[in-house]
Design a protein around this motif. Structure first.
Motif, PDB file in Angstrom:
ATOM      1  N   ALA A   1      10.063  -3.710   1.051  1.00  0.00           N
ATOM      2  CA  ALA A   1       8.743  -3.688   1.089  1.00  0.00           C
ATOM      3  C   ALA A   1       8.144  -2.549   1.354  1.00  0.00           C
ATOM      4  O   ALA A   1       7.342  -1.916   1.047  1.00  0.00           O
ATOM      5  N   ARG A   2       8.834  -1.828   2.449  1.00  0.00           N
ATOM      6  CA  ARG A   2       8.270  -0.493   2.863  1.00  0.00           C
ATOM      7  C   ARG A   2       8.495   0.581   1.816  1.00  0.00           C
ATOM      8  O   ARG A   2       7.554   1.492   1.730  1.00  0.00           O
ATOM      9  N   GLU A   3       9.514   0.468   0.907  1.00  0.00           N
ATOM     10  CA  GLU A   3       9.580   1.357  -0.243  1.00  0.00           C
ATOM     11  C   GLU A   3       8.590   1.014  -1.048  1.00  0.00           C
ATOM     12  O   GLU A   3       8.317   1.943  -1.752  1.00  0.00           O
ATOM     13  N   ASN A   4       8.170  -0.204  -1.426  1.00  0.00           N
ATOM     14  CA  ASN A   4       7.173  -0.401  -2.351  1.00  0.00           C
ATOM     15  C   ASN A   4       5.799  -0.358  -1.801  1.00  0.00           C
ATOM     16  O   ASN A   4       4.961   0.239  -2.808  1.00  0.00           O
ATOM     17  N   ILE A   5       5.509  -0.389  -0.519  1.00  0.00           N
ATOM     18  CA  ILE A   5       4.192  -0.248  -0.126  1.00  0.00           C
ATOM     19  C   ILE A   5       4.236   0.672   1.200  1.00  0.00           C
ATOM     20  O   ILE A   5       4.469   0.238   2.311  1.00  0.00           O
ATOM     21  N   PRO A   6       4.403   1.890   1.023  1.00  0.00           N
ATOM     22  CA  PRO A   6       4.490   2.862   2.028  1.00  0.00           C
ATOM     23  C   PRO A   6       3.364   3.156   2.965  1.00  0.00           C
ATOM     24  O   PRO A   6       3.451   3.871   4.107  1.00  0.00           O
ATOM     25  N   THR A   7       2.261   2.488   2.763  1.00  0.00           N
ATOM     26  CA  THR A   7       1.098   2.926   3.397  1.00  0.00           C
ATOM     27  C   THR A   7       0.537   1.690   4.191  1.00  0.00           C
ATOM     28  O   THR A   7      -0.960   1.893   4.664  1.00  0.00           O
ATOM     29  N   ASP A   8       1.139   0.568   4.336  1.00  0.00           N
ATOM     30  CA  ASP A   8       0.565  -0.615   5.307  1.00  0.00           C
ATOM     31  C   ASP A   8       1.352  -0.369   6.512  1.00  0.00           C
ATOM     32  O   ASP A   8       2.665  -0.494   6.665  1.00  0.00           O
ATOM     33  N   ARG A   9       0.613  -0.758   7.518  1.00  0.00           N
ATOM     34  CA  ARG A   9       1.150  -0.498   8.908  1.00  0.00           C
ATOM     35  C   ARG A   9       1.753  -2.050   9.352  1.00  0.00           C
ATOM     36  O   ARG A   9       2.757  -2.183  10.246  1.00  0.00           O
TER      37      ARG A   9
ATOM     38  N   ILE B   1       4.385   5.478  12.454  1.00  0.00           N
ATOM     39  CA  ILE B   1       3.081   6.749  12.546  1.00  0.00           C
ATOM     40  C   ILE B   1       3.498   7.934  11.846  1.00  0.00           C
ATOM     41  O   ILE B   1       2.710   8.424  10.980  1.00  0.00           O
ATOM     42  N   THR B   2       4.879   8.340  11.935  1.00  0.00           N
ATOM     43  CA  THR B   2       5.259   9.771  11.009  1.00  0.00           C
ATOM     44  C   THR B   2       4.975   9.397   9.558  1.00  0.00           C
ATOM     45  O   THR B   2       4.488  10.102   8.769  1.00  0.00           O
ATOM     46  N   SER B   3       5.439   8.132   9.076  1.00  0.00           N
ATOM     47  CA  SER B   3       5.567   8.160   7.567  1.00  0.00           C
ATOM     48  C   SER B   3       4.348   7.599   7.385  1.00  0.00           C
ATOM     49  O   SER B   3       4.091   8.002   6.039  1.00  0.00           O
ATOM     50  N   LEU B   4       3.399   6.863   8.008  1.00  0.00           N
ATOM     51  CA  LEU B   4       2.161   6.845   7.540  1.00  0.00           C
ATOM     52  C   LEU B   4       1.232   8.050   7.433  1.00  0.00           C
ATOM     53  O   LEU B   4       0.412   8.158   6.325  1.00  0.00           O
ATOM     54  N   ARG B   5       1.482   8.846   8.246  1.00  0.00           N
ATOM     55  CA  ARG B   5       0.472  10.106   8.231  1.00  0.00           C
ATOM     56  C   ARG B   5       1.161  11.025   6.988  1.00  0.00           C
ATOM     57  O   ARG B   5       0.328  11.620   6.392  1.00  0.00           O
ATOM     58  N   ALA B   6       2.455  10.839   6.946  1.00  0.00           N
ATOM     59  CA  ALA B   6       3.131  11.593   5.696  1.00  0.00           C
ATOM     60  C   ALA B   6       2.351  11.132   4.422  1.00  0.00           C
ATOM     61  O   ALA B   6       2.160  11.841   3.404  1.00  0.00           O
ATOM     62  N   ASN B   7       1.995   9.739   4.438  1.00  0.00           N
ATOM     63  CA  ASN B   7       1.449   9.379   2.959  1.00  0.00           C
ATOM     64  C   ASN B   7      -0.034   9.213   2.906  1.00  0.00           C
ATOM     65  O   ASN B   7      -0.627   8.406   2.173  1.00  0.00           O
TER      66      ASN B   7
END
Length: 879
Positions: free
Chosen positions: A397-405, A432-438
């Motif tokens: 899911a994280r790979e498909n939707i990298p912008t959802d917390r 936090i790091t991943s969402l900011r990167a995206n």
């Protein structure tokens, strides 16, 4: 030129009435000159200045006018205001009382005043037949009258006529009246037979009308639109024009059908919408409206037809599933729909909701393949999977939707639920790091709300640590975090609040206020162990904060661990030498545990190393309660030599003398105290009550008048004056004094609460309304209203007002006592225990009745719960 100038001079008005000593003549010097652009600008500037000055004065002017109007209304109230309380009571007058009010007077006669209802009796047909014959008109003239000149009959006397009256044409007609009435009766019977034959069965005589269907038809005939019939006609005409002009416009057909539905013509509406489906076969809305208007089976046929025209419409498939009543049929429809529209999240969710968990998991596995961007489907699948599979699902899911917390938070909760709490912190940090990167903006409010719903302790703490400092200025951090904690407590998200306090204490370890807030939070919502652990850390960081030491000692004492409480206070002494609060807390701890000698030694040390008025007062009180009156008096005299302006010492001296029945010495003590402390209300009250006790009513009254002169606008003194007169039986003087008191102290809740019960029972409600207007949030007024409802036996309302009173001021002991007394009479055992428990937690210290019992020497070692019972026992239902 000269002429025109002379004319201008003549125009100027030089009359004496037009002359002013300061301004001269009223005319303008430059009125004859040209009006240029500069003049216009100057006038505009002056006008703006005048307007600005007027606005500046406007507030003051309006305020002054308002005050003048209010003053005028107070001095000369309108008749309407004078009768306002009576008007309010009109709402209580019943309809029977209105009707029984006598008229002012009635000049009509008896028949007009008492009219009798007319009795109408049906007239028989024979009556009509008889009068029809006798009252028939003549349509021709008698030939004999024309022959003999009217009245000149050939036979004088007129009696010898051969056929007197018998030959007149009117009587020769046959009985036409009787014949006509007979025909009318026959017609009436025939009509009745026809109606009866329509509604009756020819075989059994029973009715064949369906009553329910008949009533339904009648209801459908009633127009429900509530508008004018002409408006309906205009709307119908307008919509017809739209349909004819543009027959492929779906909203025209839908609006036309709904118009007919609203006016009760359901069949016309159905016909119109079916016509619309023919003209607009690709419109989803038209098909859905047609399915809504048609009855069950027909609606299914309409939806089937719609699916043929629109095989990709999700809404039509959902409607088709809703029309099915059998679960298996619903599943069949939704699976068919998913064959045509496999990427619809709504269809997948509807289909999964109907399945069992195992089948739902299989369906969700397929659903996330078809709809890889749906967070809800991924999370639903993760919840149904095992721990290992759920981790794989969430990673996908994280790979498909990298912008959802939500996926990251669910992953953290999954690890916490399976005991991997050390992974939680890493997951949140990576989130936090991943969402900011995206390119996702971290919104702290949204993350805090997610934590509110989470309910997982470690996840809450990790999220708070990660996001709580985002987007806050450094100087606003403490204030904002405390507000966040309060908000979490209000939403019952206690773990979130605890996490916020923990993080705030890491950032502000030396802030006493943050430690106090955290301590009160643990006291109200945590356990005793968590509170003591927090306080231990608090005193390590803030050793000079006396209140934290005292809270820790009190917690140990309440748990019965007296040695631990002593050791905490000993440590507090080391950190805060000669602190009055800690000395007195140590004395209280020893005296409460019957260690009187230790308490005496502590007080002696305190008097020598940290002498204060309170230390001396506690010393006097300890000797007094233990019965050592001589020692108490000696200590009191010593204390007064050092602190003669401390009123409590004078009060104690007078009360000790009063207890020993030495009234003269008590009076002298109070008088000396008042010379040193003329603004001490309790001293004035004690002296007044002493005089009243010995029968000197006039002297007591004089003392209270003197006290009011020295302490103007003091509600306590006014209240005692009113009660003095009331106890003496002078109710009129008491009411007069109360009116004066309310004029001088219009916002005093104590006075208003007393004023309510000074009134007679019918006027109390009106007085309570006035009191609530003046003191809406005063606990004394709220308590008086609760007692008022109690006296009227309105139990539910009284309980509600008692709850409101103790909520607004939990320190008022009288409110708790009245509430407990109320529950003793009208509540259950659970309700009584609840009031007692809440009172013990609140630890009230104030209130007239409460202090009278709690400060009584005989009750000095009583606990809060015991004092509550004693005060409630003293209360009499005399209101």
């Amino acid at each position: 030129m000269k002429k025109s100038q002379a004319a201008d001079d003549d125009d100027e008005d030089l009359n004496d009435t037009n002359y002013d000593e300061f301004n001269g003549y009223a005319g303008s010097l430059f009125s004859s000159g040209p009006y240029e652009k500069d003049d216009e600008e100057a006038d505009a500037i002056y006008a703006a200045l005048d307007k600005r000055m007027d606005e500046r004065r406007k507030e003051r002017r309006e305020q002054r006018e308002k005050e003048e109007i209010e003053k005028y209304r107070m001095e000369r109230p309108k008749i309407q205001q004078q009768f306002s309380d009576l008007k309010r009571k009109l709402a209580e007058v019943t309809e029977e009382e209105w009707l029984s009010i006598p008229e002012v007077g009635d000049a009509r006669n008896k028949r007009q005043r008492n009219p009798r209802y007319e009795k109408l009796t049906p007239v028989p047909d024979s009556f009509f037949a008889k009068h029809l014959q006798t009252g028939e008109n003549h349509t021709s003239v008698d030939p004999r009258q024309t022959q003999f000149g009217g009245l000149n009959t050939p036979y004088p006397g007129g009696l010898n006529t051969p056929y007197p009256g018998g030959m007149t044409p009117g009587l020769m007609t046959p009985g036409t009246g009787e014949l006509d009435m007979r025909k009318i009766g026959q017609a009436r019977n025939t009509l009745m037979d026809m109606r009866l034959s329509q509604v009756s069965d020819s075989v059994s005589g029973q009715t064949v009308v369906d009553p329910k269907g008949y009533l339904t038809d009648l209801n459908s005939m009633i127009p429900t639109h509530g508008g004018d019939i002409n408006d309906i006609k205009k709307a119908r005409l307008l919509l017809k024009s739209v349909r004819e002009t543009n027959p492929h416009h779906p909203p025209a057909w839908i609006a036309s059908a709904r118009l007919e539905e609203v006016t009760g013509k359901l069949q016309v509406a159905r016909n119109l919408i079916m016509k619309g489906t023919e003209m607009c076969p690709k419109s989803e809305d038209v098909w859905l409206e047609a399915a809504r208007l048609q009855p069950g089976d027909t609606a299914k046929a309409v939806v089937a037809q719609a699916v043929r025209h629109l095989p990709q419409s999700v809404r039509i498939y959902i409607r088709a599933a809703e029309l099915e009543t059998d679960i298996r049929a619903k599943k069949r429809v939704l699976r068919k729909a998913l064959e045509h529209v496999p990427n619809s999240v709504r269809l997948w969710k509807a289909a999964v909701e109907l399945e069992e968990p195992e089948d739902a998991r299989i369906m969700l596995s397929r659903a996330v393949e078809c709809c890889p961007t749906s967070v809800e489907l991924w999370l639903a699948l993760a919840r149904l999977e095992t721990y290992e599979n759920a981790r794989k699902v969430l990673n996908k899911a994280r790979e498909n939707i990298p912008t959802d917390r939500h996926i990251w938070i669910t992953a953290a909760k999954l690890e916490e639920a399976n005991g991997n709490t050390q992974m939680v912190e890493k997951i949140i940090d990576r989130a936090i790091t991943s969402l900011r990167a995206n390119g996702v903006e971290i919104n702290r409010e949204q993350w805090i709300q997610e934590c509110d719903k989470a309910g997982s302790v470690a996840t809450c703490q990790a999220v708070m640590r990660a996001v709580i400092g985002i987007g806050i200025e450094e100087e606003d951090r403490k204030h904002t975090w405390m507000e966040d904690a309060d908000s979490c407590v209000a939403h019952n998200a206690l773990e979130c609040a605890r996490a916020i306090y923990a993080y705030a204490l890491q950032v502000f370890p030396s802030k006493k206020s943050v430690w106090l807030r955290a301590a009160y939070f643990e006291k109200n919502h945590g356990t005793r162990e968590s509170l003591e652990a927090l306080l231990q850390r608090a005193v390590a960081h803030c050793p000079k904060a006396e209140v934290l030491w005292l809270m820790g000692a009190k917690s140990k004492w309440l748990a019965g661990d007296v040695p631990a409480a002593r050791s905490i206070l000993a440590l507090a002494f080391q950190a805060n030498p000669n602190s009055e609060e800690i000395w007195l807390a140590a004395v209280k701890l020893e005296s409460e545990n019957n260690e009187y000698e230790r308490a005496r030694r502590l007080l002696a040390k305190a008097r020598s190393s940290a002498p204060t008025a309170r230390v001396f007062m506690k010393s006097v009180k300890l000797e007094w309660v233990l019965g050592n009156i001589a020692a108490a008096q000696e200590l009191c005299e010593e204390a007064l030599r050092h602190y003669e302006d401390f009123p409590k010492l004078w009060m104690m001296k007078g009360q000790i003398e009063e207890q020993e029945e030495l009234m003269e010495r008590a009076r002298e003590a109070y008088n000396q105290g008042l010379k040193k402390c003329p603004h001490s209300t309790p001293l004035w009250l004690l002296l007044s009550r002493l005089e009243e006790k010995v029968g000197q009513l006039t002297r007591a009254r004089a003392i209270l008048e003197k006290s009011r002169l020295k302490n103007p606008k003091n509600p306590g003194l006014w209240l005692e004056s009113v009660r003095l007169e009331y106890r003496a039986g002078l109710k009129n003087i008491a009411n007069t004094l109360m009116a004066k008191a309310l004029q001088e102290c219009p916002n005093s809740g104590v006075l208003w609460s007393e004023a309510i019960f000074l009134e007679a029972r019918p006027q109390r409600k009106t007085k309570s309304v006035d009191a609530l207007k003046k003191c809406e949030h005063d606990p004394h007024v709220l308590l008086a209203v609760a007692k008022l409802f109690w006296s009227e036996r309105k139990i539910t309302k009284a309980r509600e007002w008692f709850h409101r009173t103790v909520k607004i001021d939990s320190d008022l002991g009288d409110a708790w006592a009245f509430f407990y007394k109320f529950e003793l009479q009208h509540g259950t055992e659970e309700q009584r225990e609840e009031v007692r428990r809440r009172c013990e937690n609140a630890e009230p210290r104030h209130g007239e009745l409460w202090c009278a019992v709690s400060k009584d020497i005989a009750n000095w070692q009583r606990k809060i719960g015991e004092i509550l019972v004693l005060v409630a026992a003293h209360i009499k239902n005399t209101f």
